[in-house]
Design a protein around this motif. Structure first.
Motif, PDB file in Angstrom:
ATOM      1  N   SER A   1      29.070  36.898  90.006  1.00 40.27           N
ATOM      2  CA  SER A   1      28.984  35.440  90.075  1.00 40.27           C
ATOM      3  C   SER A   1      30.082  34.867  90.970  1.00 40.27           C
ATOM      4  O   SER A   1      29.928  33.785  91.531  1.00 40.27           O
ATOM      5  CB  SER A   1      28.996  34.803  88.690  1.00 40.27           C
ATOM      6  OG  SER A   1      30.085  35.258  87.957  1.00 40.27           O
ATOM      7  N   GLN A   2      31.166  35.627  91.147  1.00 37.04           N
ATOM      8  CA  GLN A   2      32.170  35.169  92.127  1.00 37.04           C
ATOM      9  C   GLN A   2      31.609  35.224  93.548  1.00 37.04           C
ATOM     10  O   GLN A   2      31.929  34.372  94.369  1.00 37.04           O
ATOM     11  CB  GLN A   2      33.418  36.034  92.048  1.00 37.04           C
ATOM     12  CG  GLN A   2      34.272  35.688  90.857  1.00 37.04           C
ATOM     13  CD  GLN A   2      35.734  36.009  91.098  1.00 37.04           C
ATOM     14  OE1 GLN A   2      36.205  36.031  92.227  1.00 37.04           O
ATOM     15  NE2 GLN A   2      36.453  36.258  90.025  1.00 37.04           N
ATOM     16  N   VAL A   3      30.782  36.234  93.812  1.00 38.33           N
ATOM     17  CA  VAL A   3      30.136  36.305  95.127  1.00 38.33           C
ATOM     18  C   VAL A   3      29.292  35.052  95.331  1.00 38.33           C
ATOM     19  O   VAL A   3      29.365  34.383  96.364  1.00 38.33           O
ATOM     20  CB  VAL A   3      29.255  37.569  95.253  1.00 38.33           C
ATOM     21  CG1 VAL A   3      28.354  37.479  96.470  1.00 38.33           C
ATOM     22  CG2 VAL A   3      30.124  38.809  95.313  1.00 38.33           C
ATOM     23  N   MET A   4      28.527  34.722  94.289  1.00 33.54           N
ATOM     24  CA  MET A   4      27.663  33.546  94.388  1.00 33.54           C
ATOM     25  C   MET A   4      28.478  32.282  94.641  1.00 33.54           C
ATOM     26  O   MET A   4      28.164  31.493  95.532  1.00 33.54           O
ATOM     27  CB  MET A   4      26.852  33.398  93.109  1.00 33.54           C
ATOM     28  CG  MET A   4      25.906  32.228  93.134  1.00 33.54           C
ATOM     29  SD  MET A   4      24.977  32.077  91.612  1.00 33.54           S
ATOM     30  CE  MET A   4      26.194  31.259  90.593  1.00 33.54           C
ATOM     31  N   ASN A   5      29.564  32.115  93.874  1.00 35.75           N
ATOM     32  CA  ASN A   5      30.374  30.914  94.048  1.00 35.75           C
ATOM     33  C   ASN A   5      31.023  30.873  95.427  1.00 35.75           C
ATOM     34  O   ASN A   5      31.172  29.807  96.013  1.00 35.75           O
ATOM     35  CB  ASN A   5      31.430  30.823  92.956  1.00 35.75           C
ATOM     36  CG  ASN A   5      30.809  30.493  91.612  1.00 35.75           C
ATOM     37  OD1 ASN A   5      29.759  29.842  91.566  1.00 35.75           O
ATOM     38  ND2 ASN A   5      31.403  30.947  90.544  1.00 35.75           N
ATOM     39  N   GLY A   6      31.403  32.035  95.942  1.00 34.77           N
ATOM     40  CA  GLY A   6      31.967  32.091  97.288  1.00 34.77           C
ATOM     41  C   GLY A   6      30.975  31.632  98.333  1.00 34.77           C
ATOM     42  O   GLY A   6      31.322  30.894  99.263  1.00 34.77           O
ATOM     43  N   VAL A   7      29.724  32.061  98.171  1.00 32.64           N
ATOM     44  CA  VAL A   7      28.692  31.655  99.133  1.00 32.64           C
ATOM     45  C   VAL A   7      28.451  30.147  99.034  1.00 32.64           C
ATOM     46  O   VAL A   7      28.369  29.450 100.041  1.00 32.64           O
ATOM     47  CB  VAL A   7      27.377  32.433  98.890  1.00 32.64           C
ATOM     48  CG1 VAL A   7      26.270  31.904  99.780  1.00 32.64           C
ATOM     49  CG2 VAL A   7      27.586  33.914  99.131  1.00 32.64           C
ATOM     50  N   ILE A   8      28.391  29.673  97.790  1.00 31.27           N
ATOM     51  CA  ILE A   8      28.181  28.222  97.601  1.00 31.27           C
ATOM     52  C   ILE A   8      29.336  27.445  98.234  1.00 31.27           C
ATOM     53  O   ILE A   8      29.128  26.421  98.887  1.00 31.27           O
ATOM     54  CB  ILE A   8      28.056  27.872  96.104  1.00 31.27           C
ATOM     55  CG1 ILE A   8      26.790  28.504  95.528  1.00 31.27           C
ATOM     56  CG2 ILE A   8      28.021  26.361  95.898  1.00 31.27           C
ATOM     57  CD1 ILE A   8      26.618  28.321  94.037  1.00 31.27           C
ATOM     58  N   GLU A   9      30.545  27.951  98.061  1.00 33.62           N
ATOM     59  CA  GLU A   9      31.722  27.273  98.631  1.00 33.62           C
ATOM     60  C   GLU A   9      31.577  27.156 100.152  1.00 33.62           C
ATOM     61  O   GLU A   9      31.791  26.100 100.732  1.00 33.62           O
ATOM     62  CB  GLU A   9      32.989  28.046  98.277  1.00 33.62           C
ATOM     63  CG  GLU A   9      34.264  27.370  98.769  1.00 33.62           C
ATOM     64  CD  GLU A   9      35.416  28.344  98.966  1.00 33.62           C
ATOM     65  OE1 GLU A   9      35.297  29.511  98.537  1.00 33.62           O
ATOM     66  OE2 GLU A   9      36.424  27.936  99.560  1.00 33.62           O
TER      67      GLU A   9
END
Lengths: 296, 441
Positions: free
Chosen positions: B196-204
C-alpha cells in the motif's frame, strides 16, 4: 530545423486528438503553438516528449528520427506541474537532473549557478512544502532547463506566475533563445505570443489551421482598417467607409485600390485630423476569427 | 537501467530518512523482547516481604516448614478472642490461625486481616499448610516423604518424524509451528504494508503532478518498477533491522536478568527444595521456553532453505501484489478514491492469511497444498509449510507459478499504469481500467 513533424495523426478510443499534422520548428527561434483548450496541443507535446507515440507519421529531431536518446536534449515544463512536496529542493533538482542524464557533479555545479542567478542560495536544504507557489515555479523552471536542452517545450509557462516572476521568466526565455535554444511555447493566451514568438502554428480541432511567420500572418490578416482621431463632423467618403464613430474617435476601412495618403487627403479636406494609424490585428483577433470561421 | 537505479535510490533513501521508519524498526524488536523479558524480571525481582503472624494450635508448624521468600512468619500465642479485641498490628499483613484438629478438619484454617487479603497470598498460605498436612497424613499412613516425592512424576512427550530416507528427526512441532506462524505473519504484514506504500507513492506522484515531468525523462515501466523495487528494499532492510535488533535486545535482556546478583542471592538463600522450585519456574518461564524452542528449531529445520524461500516468497509475493497496488494508484487521484479498488488486493491477501491458519494446523492437507500452489495465496501459505518439510516438486511448481503469476499480473498492471498516470478528472471504473489495458500509447 530542430524538429520536423510529418503527417502525424493520433487518436484515442473515441476521439481524434491530432489529424495529419505537418509542422517545422525552426532552430533557435520561439515557436508559438496556439489553440483553444482541447485542440490537441498537449497531445502533440506528449508525442514530441515520447510520453506517447503517434499512430502514424514521423518526427525528425535535428534530422534524425525521434528516439529515446533525444529525451536528454529536450526540456519540458508541463502545464500541470508539480514537485515532491516532502523532498528538499536541492535533492529534488539533482534527482530530476540526473534522470535527464546529467552526472551528479555536473548537475550540482549547474544548479548552484542557477541558485546564485535567481538569488535563492539558501533554499537548497528547504523542503518544497515550505516554498510559496511562485518559489516552486522557479524551481520547476530550473529543473526544465538545467541540462541545457536543445529544445525547450513550455506548456502555458506563465499560468499562475505573478507579474514579477513572469517578467523574470520572459527574460530567461529570451536569453535562452539568444544562446541558440529552440523553444516551443504552447499557450491559449495571445498577449504573450505577440511579445515572444517568431513563428506560430494555430491548432484547432486536432488540425493545424494556420502556421507561419508571425509578422506575415499579421499582414495576411490586415483588413485595411485605420483608427482616426479628429475634430469636426465625419461621414463616409469616396476613398473610405466609416465603420464606427464616437466622440471624435472613428474607425474606417479604406476602399480597394486607394492608398492611405489618398484617404488622408480626403480626410484633411473634411475634418481636423489629430491622429491617424493603421489597425494591426492582434493575435487575439486572428485567433478568434480563425477559430470561429474555419473557412478562412 | 541506470535510471531505474536512480529511482530505486530515491525511493529507498527518502523512506530510510523518515523518522517513522526508525521508530518502527526499533520499537518492534523492543516490544518482542519485552514480551518475554518482563515476565522473568517480574518473577525474579525483589518483592516486599510481608509479615504473617501464625497462631499454631496443632503444633505441627515451625520456621522450617513454613518458608516463602516473600513472607516472614512470626509465631505468636494469641486466642481468637484476643485477636478480635486487640485487632491486627500495623506491620502485619495477616494473622493465620491453625486449629488444633487441622489434620482432621480441612476448614481449620482461618485468616484475620485489616484489609481483604489478596487471593494470591491466601492461596500461597493455603498451599503451604496443605502440603505439610498431606505429608503428615501420608506418614501416618506409613508412606514416607521420599516415596511420596518419587510418585510426583511429570510426563513429557517428544515427537519423532521418520522421513522417507529413513532418517530420524526430532520434529519439535511446537517450535516449527511458531516459526511458521511468525514467518507467515511477517510476510502477510509486509506485503500489505509495503504494497500500500507503493500505491500511496504513485498517488502522490500523480496528485502532485510531478508525474508528467518524470515520464518525460523515464519510461512509465521504469518508474513503476523503480518504485516497487526501492520500497521492497526498504522492507528487506526493515526485516534485517528487526532480526538483528531483536537478537541484540534479547541478549542484553538475558544478561541483565541472568547476572542480576540479587536474583542469584535470593535463590541461593532458599532451602534446597525451594531453590529447585524457583529454578523449575525459571526453566518453565517464557524466555527459556523460547530459547529452547529456538534451539530445537535451529537444529531441526533446514535454515538455509527457509531463509532462501522466505526471501523468494517475500520478493515475488511483494512484487506481484505491489504491481497491482501501483496500477490502482495510477487510476485514482486520492487515497480515498482508491478504497473501492484496494479490495481486489486486500481480499486475496487476507484470504491467504486465513488459509495460512489452516495450513499451520494441517500442513499436509489438500487445502494447504492448493493454497501454497496458487500464486495469489502461495507466498504466505508456502512459507508456513516449508519448516514442516515440503516435497521438492511442490516447491518448484509453486515458485514457477508465482513467477509466471508475477509476470502476467505486472504486465497487466503496467498497461493500466501507463494510461492511468496521464488520466485526470476521469473517474476510473472497472470497465474503464479494462479498456486502458488495450489502449495503444
Amino acid at each position: 530545423m530542430i524538429l520536423k513533424i510529418k503527417d502525424v495523426s493520433k487518436s484515442y478510443a473515441n476521439h481524434t486528438a491530432l489529424k495529419n499534422i505537418n509542422l517545422e520548428i525552426p532552430q533557435g527561434k520561439i515557436f508559438g503553438l496556439l489553440g483553444p483548450n482541447g485542440a490537441g496541443k498537449t497531445s502533440l507535446i506528449r508525442i514530441i516528449n515520447q510520453i506517447t507515440g503517434p499512430d502514424i507519421g514521423t518526427i525528425l529531431f535535428d534530422g534524425v528520427e525521434l528516439n529515446p536518446s533525444h529525451i536528454e536534449q529536450i526540456g519540458y515544463l508541463p502545464e500541470e506541474r508539480g514537485l515532491y512536496k516532502k523532498m528538499k529542493v536541492g535533492e529534488q533538482l539533482l534527482y530530476l537532473a540526473q534522470l535527464k542524464g546529467m552526472s551528479k557533479s555536473h548537475a550540482t555545479e549547474q544548479l548552484k549557478k542557477w541558485f546564485i542567478k535567481f538569488d535563492i542560495k539558501d533554499w537548497w536544504e528547504k523542503p518544497v512544502d515550505d516554498l510559496s507557489k511562485g518559489m516552486q515555479q522557479k524551481i520547476q523552471f530550473i529543473s526544465t532547463i538545467v541540462h541545457e536542452p536543445k529544445l525547450l517545450i513550455l506548456d502555458e509557462p506563465f499560468s499562475g506566475f505573478d507579474p514579477i516572476n513572469a517578467n523574470l521568466l520572459k527574460d530567461e526565455i529570451l536569453t535562452l533563445k539568444e544562446k541558440g535554444t529552440s523553444i516551443i511555447f504552447s499557450t491559449h493566451r495571445m498577449e504573450s505570443v505577440e511579445e515572444l514568438c517568431d513563428e506560430i502554428a494555430l491548432i484547432n480541432k486536432s488540425e493545424v489551421v494556420l502556421s507561419g511567420n508571425k509578422n506575415e500572418i499579421r499582414n495576411q490578416f490586415k483588413q485595411h482598417k485605420y483608427k482616426l482621431e479628429y475634430k469636426g463632423e465625419l461621414k463616409s467618403g469616396s476613398s473610405f467607409e466609416l465603420l464606427s464613430n464616437f466622440n471624435g474617435i472613428a474607425s474606417i476601412r479604406m476602399n480597394q485600390g486607394v492608398s492611405s495618403n489618398q484617404v488622408l487627403q480626403e480626410l484633411i479636406g473634411k475634418v481636423e485630423v489629430l491622429a491617424f494609424a493603421e489597425i494591426i490585428p492582434s493575435f487575439n483577433d486572428i485567433f478568434i476569427e480563425v477559430v470561429s470561421n474555419p473557412k478562412n | 537501467m541506470n535510471k531505474i537505479l536512480l529511482i530505486i535510490q530515491r525511493e529507498y533513501l527518502t523512506r530510510i530518512q523518515k523518522k517513522s521508519f526508525w521508530i518502527s524498526s526499533i520499537l518492534t524488536p523492543l516490544i518482542f523482547t519485552a514480551i518475554y523479558a518482563i515476565p522473568i524480571w517480574l518473577a525474579t525481582r525483589d518483592k516486599e516481604v510481608k509479615k504473617i503472624e501464625v497462631v499454631d494450635q496443632s503444633g505441627l508448624f515451625n520456621q522450617e516448614n513454613l518458608k516463602d521468600r516473600e513472607l516472614e512468619f512470626v509465631f505468636v500465642n494469641k486466642s481468637q478472642n484476643q485477636i478480635q479485641k486487640a485487632g491486627i498490628p500495623e506491620d502485619v499483613s495477616a494473622i493465620m490461625w491453625i486449629s488444633k484438629d487441622i489434620l482432621q478438619n480441612n476448614t481449620g484454617l482461618q485468616f484475620y486481616s485489616q484489609k481483604p487479603m489478596s487471593l494470591i497470598l491466601q492461596e500461597n498460605l493455603e498451599d503451604l499448610v496443605q502440603s505439610k498436612v498431606r505429608q503428615e497424613l501420608l506418614s501416618k499412613a506409613g508412606i514416607n516423604k521420599t516415596i511420596y516425592e518419587n510418585t510426583q512424576v511429570k510426563i513429557k512427550s517428544k515427537s519423532v518424524v521418520i522421513s522417507e530416507e529413513g532418517a530420524e528427526k526430532d520434529s519439535s512441532s511446537g517450535g516449527i509451528m511458531i516459526l511458521s506462524g511468525i514467518l507467515g505473519f511477517i510476510l502477510y504484514l509486509t506485503v500489505l504494508i509495503y504494497g500500500s506504500q507503493v500505491m500511496n507513492g504513485v498517488i502522490e506522484e500523480k496528485s502532485s503532478r510531478i508525474i508528467e515531468v518524470l515520464i518525460s525523462s523515464v519510461k512509465p515501466f521504469q518508474l513503476m518498477m523503480g518504485k516497487i523495487l526501492g520500497l521492497g528494499l526498504v522492507g528487506i532492510t526493515q526485516f534485517l533491522l528487526w532480526a538483528v535488533l531483536t537478537f541484540s535486545f534479547s541478549q542484553i535482556a538475558t544478561q541483565i536478568n541472568g547476572t542480576n546478583p540479587k536474583t542469584q542471592a535470593v535463590i541461593q538463600s532458599m532451602p534446597k527444595e525451594k531453590q529447585q522450585i524457583v529454578q523449575n519456574e525459571m526453566a518453565n518461564s517464557d524466555s527459556l521456553d523460547v530459547m529452547k524452542v529456538v534451539d530445537n528449531v535451529l537444529n531441526n529445520t533446514n535454515i538455509p532453505l527457509v531463509l532462501f524461500s522466505f526471501l523468494f516468497y517475500y520478493l515475488f509475493g511483494y512484487l506481484l501484489y505491489s504491481s497491482i497496488f501501483a496500477a490502482i494508484g495510477s487510476a485514482v487521484e486520492s487515497p480515498a478514491e482508491a478504497q473501492q479498488f484496494t479490495m481486489v488486493v486486500t481480499i486475496p491477501i487476507i484470504i491467504s492469511f486465513f488459509l495460512a491458519q489452516i495450513t499451520l494446523q494441517e500442513p499436509d492437507s489438500t487445502l494447504a497444498f492448493w493454497a501454497s500452489i496458487f500464486p495469489l495465496t502461495s507466498p504466505v501459505n508456502m512459507i508456513v509449510r516449508i519448516p514442516f518439510g515440503v516435497p521438492v516438486w511442490e516447491l518448484i511448481l509453486s515458485m514457477a507459478l508465482l513467477i509466471i503469476g508475477f509476470l502476467g499480473i505486472s504486465w497487466i498492471s503496467a498497461r493500466i499504469y501507463r494510461v492511468g498516470i496521464l488520466m485526470y478528472g476521469k473517474k476510473a471504473s472497472w470497465k474503464e481500467l479494462r479498456k486502458w489495458m488495450f489502449y495503444k500509447i
